[in-house]
Design a protein around this motif. Sequence first.
Motif, PDB file in Angstrom:
ATOM      1  N   ARG C  75      59.385  46.118  33.201  1.00 21.36           N
ATOM      2  CA  ARG C  75      58.306  45.215  32.763  1.00 21.36           C
ATOM      3  C   ARG C  75      57.022  45.943  32.415  1.00 21.36           C
ATOM      4  O   ARG C  75      56.225  45.443  31.643  1.00 21.36           O
ATOM      5  CB  ARG C  75      58.008  44.196  33.871  1.00 21.36           C
ATOM      6  CG  ARG C  75      59.182  43.252  34.085  1.00 21.36           C
ATOM      7  CD  ARG C  75      58.893  42.266  35.199  1.00 21.36           C
ATOM      8  NE  ARG C  75      57.761  41.406  34.909  1.00 21.36           N
ATOM      9  CZ  ARG C  75      57.647  40.149  35.288  1.00 21.36           C
ATOM     10  NH1 ARG C  75      58.637  39.587  35.968  1.00 21.36           N
ATOM     11  NH2 ARG C  75      56.575  39.448  35.013  1.00 21.36           N
ATOM     12  N   TRP C  76      56.780  47.112  33.062  1.00 22.72           N
ATOM     13  CA  TRP C  76      55.534  47.842  32.808  1.00 22.72           C
ATOM     14  C   TRP C  76      55.834  49.284  32.450  1.00 22.72           C
ATOM     15  O   TRP C  76      56.883  49.827  32.844  1.00 22.72           O
ATOM     16  CB  TRP C  76      54.617  47.758  34.037  1.00 22.72           C
ATOM     17  CG  TRP C  76      54.056  46.398  34.219  1.00 22.72           C
ATOM     18  CD1 TRP C  76      53.010  45.836  33.531  1.00 22.72           C
ATOM     19  CD2 TRP C  76      54.520  45.377  35.114  1.00 22.72           C
ATOM     20  NE1 TRP C  76      52.801  44.541  33.954  1.00 22.72           N
ATOM     21  CE2 TRP C  76      53.706  44.245  34.922  1.00 22.72           C
ATOM     22  CE3 TRP C  76      55.544  45.332  36.063  1.00 22.72           C
ATOM     23  CZ2 TRP C  76      53.888  43.063  35.639  1.00 22.72           C
ATOM     24  CZ3 TRP C  76      55.725  44.157  36.776  1.00 22.72           C
ATOM     25  CH2 TRP C  76      54.902  43.037  36.563  1.00 22.72           C
ATOM     26  N   ASP C  77      54.905  49.887  31.734  1.00 27.84           N
ATOM     27  CA  ASP C  77      55.068  51.269  31.281  1.00 27.84           C
ATOM     28  C   ASP C  77      54.583  52.193  32.397  1.00 27.84           C
ATOM     29  O   ASP C  77      53.432  52.644  32.391  1.00 27.84           O
ATOM     30  CB  ASP C  77      54.247  51.460  29.996  1.00 27.84           C
ATOM     31  CG  ASP C  77      54.470  52.831  29.390  1.00 27.84           C
ATOM     32  OD1 ASP C  77      55.360  53.566  29.869  1.00 27.84           O
ATOM     33  OD2 ASP C  77      53.739  53.163  28.440  1.00 27.84           O
ATOM     34  N   SER C 103      51.192  55.605  36.734  1.00 29.80           N
ATOM     35  CA  SER C 103      51.291  55.313  35.301  1.00 29.80           C
ATOM     36  C   SER C 103      50.169  56.045  34.566  1.00 29.80           C
ATOM     37  O   SER C 103      49.249  56.592  35.194  1.00 29.80           O
ATOM     38  CB  SER C 103      51.181  53.800  35.059  1.00 29.80           C
ATOM     39  OG  SER C 103      49.917  53.330  35.500  1.00 29.80           O
ATOM     40  N   SER C 107      46.146  49.455  33.571  1.00 27.35           N
ATOM     41  CA  SER C 107      46.637  48.131  33.154  1.00 27.35           C
ATOM     42  C   SER C 107      48.134  47.973  33.430  1.00 27.35           C
ATOM     43  O   SER C 107      48.646  46.857  33.417  1.00 27.35           O
ATOM     44  CB  SER C 107      46.362  47.912  31.670  1.00 27.35           C
ATOM     45  OG  SER C 107      46.917  48.980  30.922  1.00 27.35           O
ATOM     46  N   GLU C 108      48.822  49.079  33.687  1.00 27.74           N
ATOM     47  CA  GLU C 108      50.249  49.023  34.036  1.00 27.74           C
ATOM     48  C   GLU C 108      50.442  49.140  35.552  1.00 27.74           C
ATOM     49  O   GLU C 108      51.246  48.415  36.132  1.00 27.74           O
ATOM     50  CB  GLU C 108      51.004  50.177  33.341  1.00 27.74           C
ATOM     51  CG  GLU C 108      50.756  50.290  31.845  1.00 27.74           C
ATOM     52  CD  GLU C 108      51.361  49.152  31.032  1.00 27.74           C
ATOM     53  OE1 GLU C 108      52.454  48.672  31.391  1.00 27.74           O
ATOM     54  OE2 GLU C 108      50.727  48.734  30.037  1.00 27.74           O
ATOM     55  N   SER C 109      49.702  50.031  36.198  1.00 24.75           N
ATOM     56  CA  SER C 109      49.947  50.275  37.628  1.00 24.75           C
ATOM     57  C   SER C 109      49.542  49.083  38.494  1.00 24.75           C
ATOM     58  O   SER C 109      50.226  48.765  39.475  1.00 24.75           O
ATOM     59  CB  SER C 109      49.225  51.541  38.108  1.00 24.75           C
ATOM     60  OG  SER C 109      47.826  51.398  38.057  1.00 24.75           O
ATOM     61  N   ALA C 112      52.114  46.138  38.235  1.00 19.77           N
ATOM     62  CA  ALA C 112      53.412  46.588  38.755  1.00 19.77           C
ATOM     63  C   ALA C 112      53.376  46.668  40.275  1.00 19.77           C
ATOM     64  O   ALA C 112      54.331  46.270  40.944  1.00 19.77           O
ATOM     65  CB  ALA C 112      53.774  47.948  38.152  1.00 19.77           C
ATOM     66  N   TYR C 115      53.471  43.170  41.610  1.00 21.72           N
ATOM     67  CA  TYR C 115      54.835  42.644  41.437  1.00 21.72           C
ATOM     68  C   TYR C 115      55.733  43.124  42.580  1.00 21.72           C
ATOM     69  O   TYR C 115      56.472  42.340  43.180  1.00 21.72           O
ATOM     70  CB  TYR C 115      55.382  43.104  40.085  1.00 21.72           C
ATOM     71  CG  TYR C 115      56.780  42.630  39.783  1.00 21.72           C
ATOM     72  CD1 TYR C 115      57.001  41.361  39.247  1.00 21.72           C
ATOM     73  CD2 TYR C 115      57.888  43.446  40.017  1.00 21.72           C
ATOM     74  CE1 TYR C 115      58.285  40.923  38.960  1.00 21.72           C
ATOM     75  CE2 TYR C 115      59.173  43.020  39.735  1.00 21.72           C
ATOM     76  CZ  TYR C 115      59.366  41.748  39.207  1.00 21.72           C
ATOM     77  OH  TYR C 115      60.636  41.310  38.929  1.00 21.72           O
TER      78      TYR C 115
END
Lengths: 77, 77, 145, 145
Positions: C75-77, C103, C107-109, C112, C115
């Motif tokens: 879902r995330w980079d 990451s 905006s990704e870490s 995530a 989550y």
Amino acid sequence: MSITVKFFASLRETIGKANVNLDADNIATAADVWRIASGNHEPVDNMLIAINMEYANLGETVKDGDEVAFFPPVTGG
Amino acid sequence: MSITVKFFASLRETIGKANVNLDADNIATAADVWRIASGNHEPVDNMLIAINMEYANLGETVKDGDEVAFFPPVTGG
Amino acid sequence: MSVELRGEPFDPWQELQNHQNAKPELAGKFGATSIFIGTMRDFNDGNDVQAMTLEHYPAMTQKHLDTISSEAGERWDILDTLVIHRYGDIQPNDPIVLLAVWSAHRSESFPACRYLIEELKTRAPFWKQEKTGANSRWVEYNTPE
Amino acid sequence: MSVELRGEPFDPWQELQNHQNAKPELAGKFGATSIFIGTMRDFNDGNDVQAMTLEHYPAMTQKHLDTISSEAGERWDILDTLVIHRYGDIQPNDPIVLLAVWSAHRSESFPACRYLIEELKTRAPFWKQEKTGANSRWVEYNTPE
């Protein structure tokens, strides 16, 4: 009126000075401080202004003893 | 049909067993596994069911060799 | 992507350092690390808690933590994740869970990491039993977030 | 609530351990710790970056980081915060910023930690100058999130 002026980062390089101590009577606002301290340089796009370390606008009034800083958008973190 | 049954946490205490090995022919669904392994205990509110370690419903079909687990809501982290 | 279940207390700072040291290929590539540590408190629902036992369903727990970590990676980079979770007897102030996400960008870490903990709390088969004075009680549900 | 500006490299794990050890009164009270570490990457905007200089406006930087930390404490029910930020010459893989929030519950620590980094990125007077090969360039803006 005595004002301490600081320029930071790319604005310091553009103006060619880091610190200026102004001692002049024709100063009412941060815009006046900019004009005199920068040597009539055009205000820079996105430039930020702080008076006594609080964010301010060019139109804001300054008073004797203030520290006025000009700098580009911040990029910490 | 042979089914490995596991009960965890408060459900293990309610049923009084941790593991049951079922060997019976009248088993079609997880509900049948529950009924036989629990000794006809009423299904418990909010009870979770896993078949071969994947979440499932009481109505789900089981097959020979499956591992079926019953447990209360999870509280890790 | 590492998922580890631990029966003994662990030091989250040492674990994070060890994990990063073991991945020299990540050096210079990550700009963002988001970390969450869940720690045992000495109170819950208005009662003092002296100790806790964390029961789990070992193979299913491992499987679902692996799945949740993989899902975060889809879902995330992100570059890497670390999940360490205790089971067994736990004392107040002991870390229960450590989650970390590396990451390039925050905006990704951030999402995530969030989550991982939310999915872990709803899907990973762990059950807390608290010792309050002479009694013990099963924690019946997790807070929704 | 600690805010520290550092002219030399720091070890985030050691800092976190020291901070927690120095606050024994927090032991058993916090259930959630959310941490963010911003680290220098060796690439940015498609270029290799060999080193970076981080300029700041010391007194104003300290003042605004203090303010941002206080705001987080007013907006969320948190127990403690730690902010450490580098200035000066920085190498790839060096931590630039460490943010940590301790609270009873994760619903407070997560948004408070995110608030700290977003506000820091828009309000704290730091300026990055990257060395790319023989050249150096000022980073003109931060990513919006």
